[in-house]
Design an enzyme around this catalytic site. Sequence first.
Site, PDB file in Angstrom:
ATOM      1  N   GLY A  13       0.843  -1.197   0.000  1.00 58.32           N
ATOM      2  CA  GLY A  13       0.000   0.000   0.000  1.00 58.32           C
ATOM      3  C   GLY A  13       0.872   1.238   0.000  1.00 58.32           C
ATOM      4  N   ILE A  68      -6.981  -3.360   0.868  1.00 56.76           N
ATOM      5  CA  ILE A  68      -8.442  -3.512   0.886  1.00 56.76           C
ATOM      6  C   ILE A  68      -9.111  -2.144   0.841  1.00 56.76           C
ATOM      7  CG2 ILE A  68      -8.426  -5.717   2.141  1.00 56.76           C
ATOM      8  CD1 ILE A  68      -9.331  -4.041   4.651  1.00 56.76           C
ATOM      9  N   ASP A  69      -8.379  -1.088   1.215  1.00 55.23           N
ATOM     10  CA  ASP A  69      -8.980   0.249   1.334  1.00 55.23           C
ATOM     11  C   ASP A  69      -9.270   0.902  -0.019  1.00 55.23           C
ATOM     12  OD1 ASP A  69      -8.482  -0.163   4.021  1.00 55.23           O
ATOM     13  OD2 ASP A  69      -6.613   0.975   4.001  1.00 55.23           O
ATOM     14  N   ARG A 126     -34.388  -3.257  15.377  1.00 54.07           N
ATOM     15  CA  ARG A 126     -33.227  -2.528  15.890  1.00 54.07           C
ATOM     16  C   ARG A 126     -32.547  -1.709  14.796  1.00 54.07           C
ATOM     17  NH1 ARG A 126     -30.430  -7.557  19.152  1.00 54.07           N
ATOM     18  NH2 ARG A 126     -31.301  -7.068  21.191  1.00 54.07           N
ATOM     19  N   GLU A 185     -14.539   3.414   9.261  1.00 57.45           N
ATOM     20  CA  GLU A 185     -13.805   3.672  10.517  1.00 57.45           C
ATOM     21  C   GLU A 185     -13.291   5.114  10.583  1.00 57.45           C
ATOM     22  OE1 GLU A 185     -10.425   1.007  10.656  1.00 57.45           O
ATOM     23  OE2 GLU A 185      -9.564   1.800   8.816  1.00 57.45           O
ATOM     24  N   ARG A 194     -27.323  -1.506  17.946  1.00 53.77           N
ATOM     25  CA  ARG A 194     -26.154  -2.348  18.200  1.00 53.77           C
ATOM     26  C   ARG A 194     -25.083  -2.059  17.158  1.00 53.77           C
ATOM     27  NH1 ARG A 194     -28.781  -3.483  22.160  1.00 53.77           N
ATOM     28  NH2 ARG A 194     -29.346  -5.555  22.935  1.00 53.77           N
ATOM     29  N   GLN A 198     -12.359  -8.632   7.112  1.00 54.05           N
ATOM     30  CA  GLN A 198     -12.300  -8.029   5.774  1.00 54.05           C
ATOM     31  C   GLN A 198     -10.983  -8.327   5.075  1.00 54.05           C
ATOM     32  OE1 GLN A 198     -14.147  -3.702   6.281  1.00 54.05           O
ATOM     33  NE2 GLN A 198     -13.532  -4.598   8.208  1.00 54.05           N
ATOM     34  N   ARG A 199      -9.969  -8.656   5.844  1.00 54.44           N
ATOM     35  CA  ARG A 199      -8.641  -8.865   5.256  1.00 54.44           C
ATOM     36  C   ARG A 199      -8.252 -10.327   5.114  1.00 54.44           C
ATOM     37  NH1 ARG A 199      -4.858  -4.634   8.349  1.00 54.44           N
ATOM     38  NH2 ARG A 199      -3.627  -6.506   8.680  1.00 54.44           N
TER      39      ARG A 199
HETATM   40  O1  F6P Z   1      -4.882  -0.542   5.275  1.00 54.53           O
HETATM   41  C1  F6P Z   1      -5.549  -1.709   5.597  1.00 54.53           C
HETATM   42  C2  F6P Z   1      -6.125  -1.631   6.985  1.00 54.53           C
HETATM   43  O2  F6P Z   1      -6.833  -2.839   7.228  1.00 54.53           O
HETATM   44  C3  F6P Z   1      -7.008  -0.415   7.248  1.00 54.53           C
HETATM   45  O3  F6P Z   1      -8.289  -0.532   6.684  1.00 54.53           O
HETATM   46  C4  F6P Z   1      -6.975  -0.371   8.751  1.00 54.53           C
HETATM   47  O4  F6P Z   1      -7.223   0.935   9.203  1.00 54.53           O
HETATM   48  C5  F6P Z   1      -5.560  -0.790   9.065  1.00 54.53           C
HETATM   49  O5  F6P Z   1      -5.101  -1.521   7.954  1.00 54.53           O
HETATM   50  C6  F6P Z   1      -5.395  -1.633  10.306  1.00 54.53           C
HETATM   51  O6  F6P Z   1      -4.046  -1.852  10.522  1.00 54.53           O
HETATM   52  P1  F6P Z   1      -3.453  -2.930  11.526  1.00 54.53           P
HETATM   53  O7  F6P Z   1      -3.375  -4.238  10.799  1.00 54.53           O
HETATM   54  O8  F6P Z   1      -2.102  -2.417  11.874  1.00 54.53           O
HETATM   55  O9  F6P Z   1      -4.352  -2.996  12.715  1.00 54.53           O
END
Ligand code: F6P
Length: 364
Positions: A117, A142-143, A178, A238, A282, A290-291
């Site tokens: 990245g 992923i971003d 909810r 986030e 909630r 996600q990763r």
């Molecule tokens: O850049 C990918 C990412 O998953 C972001 O979406 C997230 O803010 C960050 O990395 C989280 O980083 P780490 O793996 O250091 O917690």
Amino acid sequence: MENKKRRFAVLTGGGDCPGLNAVIRAVVKTFLQNDCEVYGVINGFNGLVNDNLQLMDYAAVSGILPRGGTILGTTNRDNPFKFAVEENGELVYKDMREKVLENLQKYDIEALVVIGGDGSLNIGAQLARECGVKVVGVPKTIDNDLPCTERTFGFDTAMAMATEALDRLHTTAESHHRVMVLEVMGRYAGWIALHSGIAGGADVILLPEIPYKLDSVIKKIEARKAAGKSFSIVVAAEGAKPEGGEMSVARMVKGSFEPIRLGGIGEKVANAIEEATGIESRCTVLGYLQRGGSPTPYDRVLSTRYGVAAAEACLRGEYNVMVSLYHDQIVTVYIQKAASQPRQVPVDSEIIRTGRQLGMCFGD
Ligand code: F6P
């Protein structure tokens, strides 16, 4: 005279991402098919500093196309220009560029493929600029927030995970009447929130690019209630923040080249909605789901195309570039340019307008 083979190296840097192994496989196979040798650098730039490289063969990349993570390992802490080492119980930062150059020379590496990245691509660009290392970058995250490319690999998989989460949250939200808030990743860009929000039919999408007014969110949820919809779905990136407020920081990571880790906005939004509307709310934080895991078919194809294109750039001696997607073709762009500012969602984009036409609330 001995016919020496050209030698290359490949590393994965920064956070892991679905499709990394597919890129590694494509890079390695392309080099091997073209009678070159290729080394895998273990644990990102750490391996270049600490002389941790492994010769790759077909067996090393066999069966890894659908596998999540990276067989080479990665870290988002190690920057050779500011390398954290412990001295007398304290972390100090040292310039280890000489070590990197020494190791590249030791293995007779002609060029380095950096799959990363913005952090890793920046390091790659600096190695090229200041040390003369030949680098080819591959846009990973992923971003989806890298400039000079229409897509990073990994984004499609993250978006699919978030969409599935929204589908699941819908059924439980509806049953319990909810508000369900899903917090997704994305750092300072809202691509995952926006695309999954559209794909998952969210009622409210909160992005870093559009600071939200709580009142607008409440109005939307109350309007739905008045129309007989006793549940609502909110996706919060986030990096989302209230108008005039700050992003929510979950933690600071010592030794990381970008220490801020975002998180916590989902819970804040859910609490505020419950307080204002009286509707039980909630929050679910999707986090590393996600990763992790297998890349989608789209990401497998994109990763493979990127990997082949990166190796091909090396083979023709086109260096200090990043491979990139442009009008569905793989092209190359200057790595220096690609490692600049993160790419955010344009607030006047067609996809945001699409959401608005459906009555989705973006908090403004
Ligand atoms: O850049 C990918 C990412 O998953 C972001 O979406 C997230 O803010 C960050 O990395 C989280 O980083 P780490 O793996 O250091 O917690």
